[in-house]
Design an enzyme around this catalytic site. Structure first.
Site, mmCIF file in Angstrom:
data_model
loop_
_atom_site.group_PDB
_atom_site.id
_atom_site.type_symbol
_atom_site.label_atom_id
_atom_site.label_comp_id
_atom_site.label_asym_id
_atom_site.label_seq_id
_atom_site.Cartn_x
_atom_site.Cartn_y
_atom_site.Cartn_z
ATOM 1 N N TRP A 100 0.598 -0.970 -0.188
ATOM 2 C CA TRP A 100 0.049 0.054 0.293
ATOM 3 C C TRP A 100 1.011 1.035 0.263
ATOM 4 O O TRP A 100 0.812 2.117 -0.726
ATOM 5 C CB TRP A 100 -0.667 0.049 1.088
ATOM 6 C CG TRP A 100 -2.124 -1.015 0.756
ATOM 7 C CD1 TRP A 100 -1.729 -2.814 1.819
ATOM 8 C CD2 TRP A 100 -2.537 -1.544 0.058
ATOM 9 N NE1 TRP A 100 -2.911 -3.121 1.753
ATOM 10 C CE2 TRP A 100 -3.513 -3.045 -0.083
ATOM 11 C CE3 TRP A 100 -3.280 -0.856 -1.332
ATOM 12 C CZ2 TRP A 100 -4.324 -2.855 -0.431
ATOM 13 C CZ3 TRP A 100 -4.765 -1.035 -1.899
ATOM 14 C CH2 TRP A 100 -4.935 -2.294 -1.511
ATOM 15 N N ASP A 167 -1.688 6.427 6.147
ATOM 16 C CA ASP A 167 -2.003 6.299 6.171
ATOM 17 C C ASP A 167 -2.277 5.096 6.655
ATOM 18 O O ASP A 167 -1.757 3.989 7.282
ATOM 19 C CB ASP A 167 -1.559 4.943 4.707
ATOM 20 C CG ASP A 167 -2.984 4.222 4.436
ATOM 21 O OD1 ASP A 167 -4.175 3.958 4.623
ATOM 22 O OD2 ASP A 167 -2.555 3.440 3.229
ATOM 23 N N LYS A 191 -11.715 -1.590 8.038
ATOM 24 C CA LYS A 191 -10.769 -2.687 8.889
ATOM 25 C C LYS A 191 -11.752 -2.407 10.840
ATOM 26 O O LYS A 191 -12.136 -3.458 10.001
ATOM 27 C CB LYS A 191 -9.340 -2.271 9.074
ATOM 28 C CG LYS A 191 -8.902 -2.152 7.406
ATOM 29 C CD LYS A 191 -8.290 -3.183 6.959
ATOM 30 C CE LYS A 191 -8.038 -2.912 5.341
ATOM 31 N NZ LYS A 191 -7.851 -4.045 4.554
#
Length: 356
Positions: A100, A167, A191
Site C-alpha cells: 500500500w 495512511d 477495517k
C-alpha cells in the site's frame, strides 16, 4: 458461529449488525430505511454530527483539525494528499513499507517529485526500515502505519522536521495515538471503523490552502470542509454503521480498553506461532503487527490440510494474501479473544495430528 479473520471488509460487533439491520427497515422511527433517507435530513445530519463527535472524542482530535467523511478509499487519498499539500515543483518524502505504501508512492509521482527515504522491499517487507533521513525541505513525510499483507506495524511516529501524513487504514482506533503529531491521517473504513465505502480524513487546517494549485472542487479538502462532508452525496449507510461501531467502542471503554484487548489477542497468537514447530512468523519480532498476523508453515505442503481443518472448525478467511501465501489472521477490534483461543486450539490439534 463463524470466526472471521478476514483482512477486510472487517468483522463488526453482532449488536452493530442487529442495529444496522433494523435501520434498513425503519431508521429512527421515521418510517424510512437508512438506505433511502435524505442525506440533507435533520435525522442524518444528527448521524454525521455524532459520528464526528465520537471520532473527535475517542482520538482526542484537536479543535484545529477537521474530520471529513469521503469516498474513494485510501487509493483516492494517495492522490488527494499530494494535490492538497504540495506546491508545483515541491517534493514529497515517503517511507516504503509494503504494497500500500508502494501504491501511494506511485500515485504521488503523478503529482510531483517523490523521494523514497527508505524501503523494506529488499527483505520482502518483513521489517520496517529504521535508519533514514527525512528532508526538511519536502512538503510532507508519508508512511503507512500497518501493513496488512506482510504483517508489520509501525507503532511510534517517526521524528520528522516536516508534517507527517499517515495512511492508518488498518490500525486506526486500535491503539492510542497523539493526533497532534500528524498533519493528516486518512483511513479506509473497512477495517476497524465500519463497512467499505467510507474514508475518514483528519487534517490540520493550517496545512490547507497553501499550494497555489487550482484543484477540481471534488478533490479539494477545503470544499469538503466548507460543505461539512456534504459536497456530494455521502455514503449514508457506511457513516451510520460507523457511528454504531464507534458507540460500541466507547461503551467498551474506548481506545485504552480496546488496545489492551488487541495486545492480548496478538500476544496469544504469536506465542503459539513461536512455540509450535509447524509454524513460523516471517515478520521481525519488533515490527510484528497486532492487527494482521502473517504466518507460514515450516512444511508448505501441509498448508492446505491445515486450512481445511480450520475451515471445518468455522475459522474463516485465514488464507494469506495471494502475493505472499501462507496464512493471515486479522485481529481487528471486534474479533473476540475467544476466536483467537480457538485458532490456537486448532493449531495445537493439527500439531498433534501431524505427530501421529
Amino acid at each position: 458461529m463463524k470466526h472471521n479473520f478476514g483482512a477486510g471488509p472487517c468483522i463488526l460487533p453482532q449488536e452493530v449488525f442487529k442495529q444496522a439491520s433494523e435501520a434498513v427497515i425503519n431508521f429512527n422511527d421515521t418510517g424510512l430505511s437508512i438506505l433511502e433517507i435524505s442525506h440533507r435530513s435533520k435525522e442524518f445530519e444528527a448521524v454525521v454530527f455524532e459520528t464526528e463527535s465520537l471520532i473527535r472524542d475517542l482520538l482526542s482530535v484537536p479543535s484545529n483539525y477537521s474530520i471529513l467523511f469521503l469516498q474513494g478509499g485510501a487509493r483516492q487519498q494517495f492522490a488527494m494528499v499530494p494535490m492538497n499539500l504540495t506546491r508545483e515543483g515541491e517534493r514529497m518524502a515517503y517511507l516504503d513499507t509494503g504494497s500500500w505504501a508502494s501504491n501511494a508512492i506511485k500515485e504521488a509521482r503523478n503529482i510531483g517529485d517523490v523521494e523514497v527515504v527508505a524501503s523494506g522491499k529488499d527483505n520482502n517487507y518483513t521489517s520496517i526500515p529504521k535508519t533514514y533521513h527525512i528532508p526538511n525541505d519536502a512538503a510532507f513525510f508519508h508512511y503507512t502505519s500497518n501493513n496488512t499483507i506482510f504483517g508489520t506495524e509501525l507503532f511510534d511516529v517517526p521524528n520528522s522536521p516536516i508534517p507527517v501524513v499517515c495512511d492508518m487504514s488498518s490500525d486506526i482506533l486500535s491503539r492510542k495515538i497523539d493526533v497532534s503529531q500528524y498533519g493528516l491521517i486518512y483511513a479506509g473504513a473497512q477495517k476497524n471503523i465500519g463497512p467499505a465505502g467510507l474514508t475518514i480524513v483528519i487534517v490540520n487546517n493550517d496545512l490547507l490552502g497553501n499550494t497555489g494549485r487550482t484543484l477540481p472542487a471534488i478533490f479539494d479538502y477545503q470544499s469538503h470542509i466548507k460543505a461539512k462532508s456534504m459536497y456530494n452525496t455521502p455514503p449514508v449507510f457506511s457513516i451510520y454503521v460507523a457511528m454504531l461501531n464507534l458507540r460500541w467502542l466507547r461503551l467498551k471503554g474506548g481506545i485504552e480498553e480496546i488496545e489492551r484487548e488487541n495486545i492480548a489477542k496478538a500476544r496469544k497468537l504469536y506465542e503459539e506461532i513461536d512455540r509450535n514447530p509447524l509454524f513460523k512468523g516471517p515478520a521481525d519480532l519488533e515490527d510484528r503487527s497486532r492487527m494482521n498476523v502473517a504466518f507460514t508453515m515450516e512444511d508448505p505442503s501441509l498448508e492446505s490440510e491445515f486450512l481445511a481443518l480450520a475451515t471445518e472448525r468455522d475459522l474463516v478467511a485465514l488464507k494469506g494474501h495471494r502475493s505472499v501465501g501462507g496464512f493471515r489472521a486479522s485481529l481487528y477490534n471486534a474479533l473476540p479473544l475467544s476466536s483467537v483461543h480457538l485458532l490456537v486450539d486448532v493449531m495445537q490439534e493439527f500439531e498433534e495430528k501431524v505427530k501421529k
